[in-house]
Write an enzyme that holds these catalytic residues in place. Structure first.
Site, PDB file in Angstrom:
ATOM      1  N   GLY A   1       1.357  -1.253   5.108  1.00  0.00           N
ATOM      2  CA  GLY A   1       1.763  -2.336   5.997  1.00  0.00           C
ATOM      3  C   GLY A   1       0.694  -3.352   6.312  1.00  0.00           C
ATOM      4  O   GLY A   1       0.841  -4.127   7.256  1.00  0.00           O
ATOM      5  N   GLY A   2      -0.430  -3.374   5.564  1.00  0.00           N
ATOM      6  CA  GLY A   2      -1.449  -4.381   5.828  1.00  0.00           C
ATOM      7  C   GLY A   2      -1.990  -4.281   7.234  1.00  0.00           C
ATOM      8  O   GLY A   2      -2.285  -3.201   7.734  1.00  0.00           O
TER       9      GLY A   2
ATOM     10  N   SER B   1     -10.739  -2.798   5.673  1.00  0.00           N
ATOM     11  CA  SER B   1      -9.347  -2.399   5.469  1.00  0.00           C
ATOM     12  C   SER B   1      -8.699  -2.063   6.802  1.00  0.00           C
ATOM     13  O   SER B   1      -9.377  -1.807   7.797  1.00  0.00           O
ATOM     14  CB  SER B   1      -9.278  -1.176   4.551  1.00  0.00           C
ATOM     15  OG  SER B   1      -7.970  -0.652   4.497  1.00  0.00           O
ATOM     16  N   SER B   2      -7.365  -2.041   6.818  1.00  0.00           N
ATOM     17  CA  SER B   2      -6.593  -1.569   7.969  1.00  0.00           C
ATOM     18  C   SER B   2      -6.029  -0.171   7.745  1.00  0.00           C
ATOM     19  O   SER B   2      -5.354   0.367   8.630  1.00  0.00           O
ATOM     20  CB  SER B   2      -5.431  -2.528   8.245  1.00  0.00           C
ATOM     21  OG  SER B   2      -5.891  -3.787   8.653  1.00  0.00           O
TER      22      SER B   2
ATOM     23  N   ASN C   1      -3.660  -3.574  -3.104  1.00  0.00           N
ATOM     24  CA  ASN C   1      -3.649  -4.738  -2.221  1.00  0.00           C
ATOM     25  C   ASN C   1      -2.309  -5.459  -2.297  1.00  0.00           C
ATOM     26  O   ASN C   1      -1.445  -5.228  -1.489  1.00  0.00           O
ATOM     27  CB  ASN C   1      -4.809  -5.697  -2.493  1.00  0.00           C
ATOM     28  CG  ASN C   1      -5.008  -6.660  -1.323  1.00  0.00           C
ATOM     29  OD1 ASN C   1      -4.570  -6.387  -0.217  1.00  0.00           O
ATOM     30  ND2 ASN C   1      -5.668  -7.770  -1.577  1.00  0.00           N
TER      31      ASN C   1
ATOM     32  N   THR D   1       0.885  -1.161   0.000  1.00  0.00           N
ATOM     33  CA  THR D   1       0.000   0.000   0.000  1.00  0.00           C
ATOM     34  C   THR D   1       0.923   1.211   0.000  1.00  0.00           C
ATOM     35  O   THR D   1       2.128   1.065   0.125  1.00  0.00           O
ATOM     36  CB  THR D   1      -0.887  -0.073   1.270  1.00  0.00           C
ATOM     37  OG1 THR D   1      -1.652  -1.273   1.207  1.00  0.00           O
ATOM     38  CG2 THR D   1      -1.803   1.111   1.421  1.00  0.00           C
TER      39      THR D   1
ATOM     40  N   ASP E   1      -9.625  -9.132   0.580  1.00  0.00           N
ATOM     41  CA  ASP E   1      -9.853  -8.481   1.869  1.00  0.00           C
ATOM     42  C   ASP E   1     -11.211  -8.831   2.476  1.00  0.00           C
ATOM     43  O   ASP E   1     -11.484  -8.476   3.619  1.00  0.00           O
ATOM     44  CB  ASP E   1      -9.731  -6.962   1.714  1.00  0.00           C
ATOM     45  CG  ASP E   1      -8.276  -6.511   1.738  1.00  0.00           C
ATOM     46  OD1 ASP E   1      -7.390  -7.370   1.821  1.00  0.00           O
ATOM     47  OD2 ASP E   1      -8.033  -5.294   1.675  1.00  0.00           O
TER      48      ASP E   1
ATOM     49  N   THR F   1      -4.155   1.833  -2.289  1.00  0.00           N
ATOM     50  CA  THR F   1      -3.537   0.524  -2.499  1.00  0.00           C
ATOM     51  C   THR F   1      -4.114  -0.221  -3.695  1.00  0.00           C
ATOM     52  O   THR F   1      -5.223   0.068  -4.158  1.00  0.00           O
ATOM     53  CB  THR F   1      -3.741  -0.342  -1.232  1.00  0.00           C
ATOM     54  OG1 THR F   1      -3.020  -1.559  -1.363  1.00  0.00           O
ATOM     55  CG2 THR F   1      -5.208  -0.649  -0.997  1.00  0.00           C
TER      56      THR F   1
END
Length: 589
Positions: free
Chosen positions: A492-493, A471-472, A419, A399, A441, A417
């Site tokens: 960083g997911g 999402s994070s 992904n 991202t 996701d 992003t």
């Protein structure tokens, strides 16, 4: 022994003592220099008026040029987003989506959700075989993994609401870089060489990112992408969601088993949402609401930490890491059960952020012993607004985030992003841009682990047509005493939330400069697996040993995050901190 006159004895003693003093002290100028070196702080770029911090120097320059021309932070954000789609294909995109948090100098705050959506023909069990088992890689590879892109609509809506400069002026720099080419960095050359076989696997003909052997300084030219960006420049969002570009997307789907239709593209709309707002001590936190889990999870972590003497515990100490890990287990358990697209599920935002609830979540915290993740579950509400079911997926680490502040102190934080790294590696033939694999996701099945080993636990994030996946991403803006204080975010997911959390505490509690906060080694815990991940050299062997004695499981890993942040200094100047983990750059004026 010879008698010496008294004055001569005194003189010789003086010379002797002076020699000893000079010998022990050395050169006074050198001592001043050494002292200044030991006390020197690692500060980021300081600027008076405007600042752009992002993943690539060329994009930073484009953003600053827009600010110098009289554009505001939103104008610069639009230009940076399109430029990153050209020069940072790992995550910069027009074929993906993301989130934007805005704070205007008037104090107005807003957040824009341009997250991808599931296609109309998507279904809850679309990644399962006839026996109900998850089909490996189906949600991450191929065109069935693609969510309906939101980035172009998002940039159009942001400019429509807040922009000052003409739309065409914001897209043109990206067109020029795609048409004429740009010189790639050493890191980019290495990455594209490593992924060459993936591009060849998924594309019928050689794409622009494939070369015999890329080297630093080689020119990357993308004619098809320049053509697509020209359509967007001239027709706005219609240059992407209808006409030639839309036809190319749909034709690509038909050729290779995808399900995105003309209706999906025509009906996509980004959405302005009320930001998540909370307080950490006297700092006002403004962050992204669902379908991002970032704002809620960040506020939970900050409010949990607020009840402990975090500053006294010390940076990356045994006590602080143990506390943060135990808090993160509880926060991620809540995340897995309760968070999803608010247009489809009832997300209990007020309950999750209630101070009494947050205190109750840490009541069983033991400073001397880790609580196994198997014994931690999401908190309970009566009645529970969301039933039991499947769970959550989280984006891969490729991202990108950028932070911008203009001369009026308008601020924008954007995280966007595809992904996966380069999305799913598939280029839209004739249009020259990469597609995302954001459908991963969503949940595929109850109890299934995703690429980040996050375990599903509810129906909140199950697949449904036109639903946005969880999402994070955590673009965040902070105020202090009613004034702009910090703009922060990172890729960083699942580690995005904890990285933003640490960057904030590094400045507020540990009194780091913004650059020191960004540079600092990070740690991460996410409920399941029951593990604390630490960057190499983040903590010493004794700290690891003491944490393991408490029952924590420590695993060393590659760099965490790639933060690009801005801090407003007490004198009103801007400190831009670009992450040294990548080619990131801060530029200002």
């Amino acid at each position: 022994m010879v008698d010496l006159p008294p004055m001569k004895i005194i003189f010789q003693i003086f010379i002797f003592l002076s020699a000893i003093f000079l010998f022990s002290c050395g050169n006074p100028k050198e001592n001043v220099k050494q002292e200044s070196q030991t006390t020197k702080r690692d500060s980021g770029l300081i600027a008076d008026s405007g600042m752009v911090v992002c993943a690539h120097p060329l994009a930073a320059k484009v953003g600053v040029d827009i600010l110098k021309k009289g554009g505001n932070a939103i104008d610069a954000a639009v230009a940076v987003q399109f430029t990153l789609a050209v020069i940072y294909p790992n995550a910069g995109n027009i074929g993906g989506g993301g989130f934007m948090v805005v704070r205007m100098n008037s104090g107005e705050i807003n957040s824009l959700d341009f997250r991808e959506k599931a296609p109309l023909n998507a279904s809850r069990d679309m990644y399962l075989d006839k026996n109900g088992n998850v089909i490996p890689n189906l949600s991450t590879e191929g065109l069935l993994s693609v969510g309906v892109p939101g980035s172009v609509d998002g940039m159009f809506r942001a400019h429509e609401k807040y922009g000052k400069l003409p739309w065409k002026d914001l897209v043109q720099p990206a067109i020029d870089l795609a048409e004429k080419g740009f010189s790639i960095t050493k890191m980019q050359a290495e990455e594209m060489n490593e992924t060459k076989n993936n591009f060849l696997k998924w594309n019928d003909s050689l794409c622009s990112l494939v070369n015999k052997e890329w080297k630093a300084g080689d020119m990357l030219i993308q004619k098809s992408l320049a053509k697509t960006l020209t359509l967007i420049r001239d027709k706005g969002k219609d240059g992407f969601y209808s006409g030639e570009t839309a036809s190319n997307i749909v034709n690509e789907m038909k050729r290779k088993g995808g399900i995105i239709s003309y209706d999906d593209l025509k009906n996509y709309e980004s959405k302005w949402r009320e930001p998540v707002v909370g307080w950490y001590k006297n700092y006002k936190i403004i962050s992204m609401p669902p379908p991002s889990s970032g704002g809620i999870a960040l506020m939970q972590l900050l409010n949990m930490a607020e009840n402990f003497p975090v500053k006294d515990f010390g940076f990356n100490s045994e006590k602080s890491i143990h506390l943060f890990a135990e808090a993160e287990k509880r926060v991620y358990a809540d995340r897995q059960k309760y968070l999803g697209d608010p247009d489809f599920v009832s997300v209990p935002v007020k309950q999750l952020l209630d101070s009494l609830y947050i205190i109750s979540r840490m009541k069983d915290f033991n400073p001397d012993k880790a609580k196994p993740s198997s014994e931690i579950s999401a908190g309970e509400f009566l009645p529970s607004p969301i039933g039991e079911g499947s769970g959550v997926r989280s984006e891969k680490e490729q991202t990108t985030h950028f932070s911008i502040v203009d001369k009026w102190k308008n601020a924008v934080a954007v995280t966007t992003t595809l992904n996966g790294d380069y999305g799913n590696y598939i280029f839209v033939s004739g249009s020259g841009f990469l597609l995302n694999n954001e459908m991963d996701d969503f949940n595929s099945k109850i109890g299934a682990r995703n690429m980040f080993m996050l375990v599903s636990s509810s129906e909140a994030n199950a697949i449904a047509p036109r639903k946005r996946m969880l999402s994070s991403m955590t673009p965040t803006i902070i105020e202090k005493d009613g004034k702009l204080f910090m703009v922060v975010g990172t890729p960083g997911g699942s580690k995005i939330i904890t990285t933003v959390f640490q960057n904030i505490l590094n400045v507020i509690e540990y009194e780091m400069t913004m650059q020191e906060a960004v540079n600092s080694k990070k740690v991460h815990c996410q409920w399941k697996p029951d593990t604390i991940f630490v960057e190499e050299n983040a903590i010493d062997s004794l700290t690891i040993l003491n944490l393991e004695k408490k029952g924590q499981h420590i695993v060393k890993r590659a760099p965490i995050g790639r933060s690009d942040c801005i801090l407003i200094l007490p004198n009103g100047k801007l400190e831009g901190a670009a992450d040294p983990r990548g080619d990131d750059k801060a530029m200002g004026y």
